[in-house]
Scaffold this motif. Structure first.
Motif, PDB file in Angstrom:
ATOM      1  N   ALA A  33     -28.743  -1.803 -80.148  1.00 52.13           N
ATOM      2  CA  ALA A  33     -28.519  -1.151 -78.845  1.00 52.13           C
ATOM      3  C   ALA A  33     -27.598   0.061 -78.987  1.00 52.13           C
ATOM      4  N   ILE A  34     -26.589  -0.038 -79.849  1.00 52.50           N
ATOM      5  CA  ILE A  34     -25.632   1.073 -79.958  1.00 52.50           C
ATOM      6  C   ILE A  34     -25.895   1.952 -81.190  1.00 52.50           C
ATOM      7  N   ALA A  35     -27.080   1.761 -81.795  1.00 56.35           N
ATOM      8  CA  ALA A  35     -27.460   2.632 -82.915  1.00 56.35           C
ATOM      9  C   ALA A  35     -28.245   3.819 -82.360  1.00 56.35           C
ATOM     10  N   SER A  36     -28.405   4.839 -83.180  1.00 56.05           N
ATOM     11  CA  SER A  36     -29.274   5.951 -82.782  1.00 56.05           C
ATOM     12  C   SER A  36     -30.640   5.717 -83.387  1.00 56.05           C
ATOM     13  N   GLY A  37     -31.659   5.794 -82.547  1.00 54.69           N
ATOM     14  CA  GLY A  37     -33.031   5.653 -83.031  1.00 54.69           C
ATOM     15  C   GLY A  37     -33.620   4.294 -82.712  1.00 54.69           C
ATOM     16  N   ARG A  38     -34.872   4.103 -83.168  1.00 57.46           N
ATOM     17  CA  ARG A  38     -35.609   2.886 -82.830  1.00 57.46           C
ATOM     18  C   ARG A  38     -35.487   1.839 -83.933  1.00 57.46           C
ATOM     19  N   SER A  39     -34.990   0.670 -83.560  1.00 61.05           N
ATOM     20  CA  SER A  39     -34.908  -0.444 -84.511  1.00 61.05           C
ATOM     21  C   SER A  39     -36.031  -1.423 -84.205  1.00 61.05           C
ATOM     22  N   ARG A  40     -36.424  -2.174 -85.223  1.00 61.21           N
ATOM     23  CA  ARG A  40     -37.485  -3.164 -85.064  1.00 61.21           C
ATOM     24  C   ARG A  40     -36.934  -4.508 -85.530  1.00 61.21           C
ATOM     25  N   ILE A  41     -36.975  -5.478 -84.613  1.00 59.07           N
ATOM     26  CA  ILE A  41     -36.437  -6.805 -84.950  1.00 59.07           C
ATOM     27  C   ILE A  41     -37.606  -7.784 -85.017  1.00 59.07           C
ATOM     28  N   THR A  42     -37.763  -8.462 -86.142  1.00 55.38           N
ATOM     29  CA  THR A  42     -38.775  -9.522 -86.206  1.00 55.38           C
ATOM     30  C   THR A  42     -38.066 -10.862 -86.328  1.00 55.38           C
ATOM     31  N   GLY A  43     -38.715 -11.895 -85.808  1.00 55.90           N
ATOM     32  CA  GLY A  43     -38.147 -13.240 -85.863  1.00 55.90           C
ATOM     33  C   GLY A  43     -37.030 -13.445 -84.848  1.00 55.90           C
ATOM     34  N   PHE A  44     -36.906 -12.542 -83.863  1.00 58.64           N
ATOM     35  CA  PHE A  44     -35.858 -12.655 -82.839  1.00 58.64           C
ATOM     36  C   PHE A  44     -35.975 -13.998 -82.121  1.00 58.64           C
ATOM     37  N   LEU A  45     -34.847 -14.646 -81.910  1.00 55.95           N
ATOM     38  CA  LEU A  45     -34.825 -15.927 -81.211  1.00 55.95           C
ATOM     39  C   LEU A  45     -34.857 -15.696 -79.697  1.00 55.95           C
ATOM     40  N   GLU A  46     -35.974 -16.081 -79.077  1.00 50.93           N
ATOM     41  CA  GLU A  46     -36.070 -15.891 -77.617  1.00 50.93           C
ATOM     42  C   GLU A  46     -35.489 -17.107 -76.903  1.00 50.93           C
ATOM     43  N   GLY A  68     -46.219  -7.068 -80.352  1.00 49.92           N
ATOM     44  CA  GLY A  68     -46.677  -8.251 -81.090  1.00 49.92           C
ATOM     45  C   GLY A  68     -45.501  -9.164 -81.372  1.00 49.92           C
ATOM     46  N   GLU A  69     -45.290  -9.466 -82.620  1.00 47.80           N
ATOM     47  CA  GLU A  69     -44.211 -10.383 -83.022  1.00 47.80           C
ATOM     48  C   GLU A  69     -42.848  -9.693 -83.012  1.00 47.80           C
ATOM     49  N   ALA A  70     -42.866  -8.361 -82.940  1.00 47.10           N
ATOM     50  CA  ALA A  70     -41.600  -7.624 -83.105  1.00 47.10           C
ATOM     51  C   ALA A  70     -41.008  -7.220 -81.753  1.00 47.10           C
ATOM     52  N   LEU A  71     -39.716  -6.968 -81.807  1.00 45.34           N
ATOM     53  CA  LEU A  71     -39.016  -6.445 -80.638  1.00 45.34           C
ATOM     54  C   LEU A  71     -38.519  -5.063 -81.036  1.00 45.34           C
ATOM     55  N   GLU A  72     -38.937  -4.047 -80.292  1.00 46.41           N
ATOM     56  CA  GLU A  72     -38.478  -2.691 -80.619  1.00 46.41           C
ATOM     57  C   GLU A  72     -37.362  -2.314 -79.667  1.00 46.41           C
ATOM     58  N   VAL A  73     -36.336  -1.742 -80.231  1.00 46.53           N
ATOM     59  CA  VAL A  73     -35.152  -1.414 -79.450  1.00 46.53           C
ATOM     60  C   VAL A  73     -34.885   0.082 -79.562  1.00 46.53           C
ATOM     61  N   ASP A  74     -34.833   0.754 -78.408  1.00 52.18           N
ATOM     62  CA  ASP A  74     -34.482   2.168 -78.428  1.00 52.18           C
ATOM     63  C   ASP A  74     -32.983   2.278 -78.237  1.00 52.18           C
ATOM     64  N   GLY A  75     -32.288   2.434 -79.351  1.00 49.77           N
ATOM     65  CA  GLY A  75     -30.824   2.488 -79.296  1.00 49.77           C
ATOM     66  C   GLY A  75     -30.345   3.734 -78.564  1.00 49.77           C
TER      67      GLY A  75
END
Ligand code: S3P
Length: 440
Positions: A33-46, A68-75
């Motif tokens: 969230a506080i990074a610059s750019g788009r991160s991709r998280i896989t296996g995130f615990l919902e 899909g399986e990933a969560l993309e975060v626009d930091g």
């Protein structure tokens, strides 16, 4: 209210894929969230806890998109969070509240961190105190409890800090505030605690140095987006590891589980007790060691547990106590007073449930002693109170594997805070479990 109903006996068998690691998932949301750019998280615990963190950052202007399986975060970058419209509700999650208080102390806007009844009883002075020393202005309720009201726009300065207890949450809170502080922030750990924050900060491009037990971070550093592959959660796996150990004729494999050395105390303690646990295909996944864990039934013996080992297995004691009750001889835990300030008082609540199930248990201020029964059923039948604590509910569910009569467990809704899908997965593995909704 959700009640678990368990029939006695049975074995655990097959491949058991437990969901993503709670600690790593929280940190993945916060740092991306506080990074610059788009991160991709896989296996995130919902789970409810991790979604509380996600929703809090959504409320501060961060966009999360499922792909899909990933969560993309626009930091939004280190200083890009917006003031939320209302309080940030962190539900049952101590990790969210303690880590985020460090982050919120460095923002330009005010925030109010609230939680449910259990979280509002848990000690927050342990983060208020160092943050205040850094220059933050935080107001808690009587006795240093949530809600926490954090005033924005306060300049922070680096401090040298030794927390009074070994705690990854306190360490992480101070380090995250250190990102926003002038100068160097140093945290000296009184004992080893999980190092997911340090590993992930490095993955996001932050320079963080360790010398012996002291970590240093220079303020003002920016985070760059990164991809995070969250390992399966060893704390969730622990229930199945104990279950397969105590139930005759069991053999399971848990794929891709995190075995970080600052977290894997449960494996070492159970092995010391005689458990048959083998690690296969050990590898590094996004900076975290993982392995496939194979477990077969084994006879256990009681052991003494204390010292540094305690924090390394801090969340797994409810499961370890169930194993201890099935071991030959006495298991003695000392130096574990921290268990009293988890989602419930895990010493008192486990001792109460074990006694109801006929186990010989003695309580001390900082631990307990359990006299095990290695042959035949180790537990009778009873209705147990989980005291709204997810890990208490799941630990007692596994006791059914060595019980002589049915076990019922009340207040199991909170299992979703860390392990959504527990009942289905456990039933598939062989546990005779079903859940029902009952009116209170
Ligand atoms: C956690 C740290 C531990 C643990 C908790 C998760 C974390 O708490 O009990 O479930 O993710 O940092 P403490 O730091 O209070 O020991």
């Amino acid at each position: 209210m959700r009640r678990f109903h368990l029939q006695p006996g049975a074995a655990l068998r097959g491949r058991v894929s437990v969901p993503g690691d709670k600690s790593v998932s929280h940190r993945a949301i916060m740092l991306s969230a506080i990074a610059s750019g788009r991160s991709r998280i896989t296996g995130f615990l919902e789970s409810a806890d991790c979604l509380a963190t996600l929703h809090a950052f959504e409320a501060m202007g961060v966009t999360f998109v499922r792909d899909g399986e990933a969560l993309e975060v626009d930091g939004v970058g280190r200083d890009g969070l917006h003031a939320p419209d209302g309080p940030l509700d962190l539900g049952n999650s101590g990790t969210s509240m303690r880590l985020m208080s460090g982050l919120m102390a460095g923002q330009r806007f005010d925030s109010r961190l609230v939680g449910d009844a259990s979280l509002s009883r848990r000690p927050m002075a342990r983060v208020i105190e160092p943050l205040t020393r850094m220059g933050a202005r935080i107001e808690g309720q009587e006795g240093g409890r949530a809600p926490l009201i954090i005033q924005g726009g306060q300049p922070l300065k680096g401090i040298d800090y030794t927390p009074p207890v070994a705690s990854a949450q306190i360490k992480s809170c101070v380090l995250l505030a250190g990102l926003y502080a002038d100068g160097v922030t140093r945290v000296t750990e009184p004992g080893v605690s999980r190092d997911h924050t340090e590993r992930m900060l490095s993955a996001f491009g932050v320079i963080i140095e360790r010398e012996a037990r002291t970590l240093s971070i220079v303020g003002g550093q920016a985070l760059q987006a990164a991809d995070v592959a969250v390992p399966a959660d060893l704390s969730s796996a622990a229930f199945f590891i104990v279950g397969a150990t105590i139930a005759e004729s069991s053999a399971i494999v848990l794929p891709g589980v995190g075995i970080n050395p600052t977290r894997r105390g449960v494996l070492d303690i159970l092995k010391r007790m005689g458990a048959d646990i083998r690690l296969h295909d050990e590898r590094i996944q996004a900076g975290e060691p993982v392995a496939d864990i194979e477990v077969r039934s084994a006879s256990l013996k009681g052991v003494d547990i204390g010292g540094d080992e305690v924090e390394l297995a801090i969340d797994e004691f409810p499961a370890i106590f169930i194993a201890a009750a099935c071991a030959e001889g006495t298991t003695r835990l000392t130096g574990a007073a921290e268990l009293r300030v988890k989602e419930s008082d895990r010493i008192a609540v486990m001792a109460d449930g074990l006694s109801r199930l006929g186990v010989d248990v003695n309580v001390a201020d900082d631990g307990l002693t359990i006299v095990g029964n290695a042959t035949g059923p180790a537990f009778g039948g009873a209705r147990i109170e989980s005291h709204d604590d997810h890990r208490i509910a799941m630990a007692f569910a596994m006791a059914a594997l060595r019980a002589s009569a049915p076990i019922e467990i009340d207040d199991c809704d909170f299992v979703d805070t860390s392990f959504p899908g527990f009942v289905a997965l456990a039933a598939e593995a062989g546990l005779q479990i079903r859940a029902s909704e009952v009116s209170e």
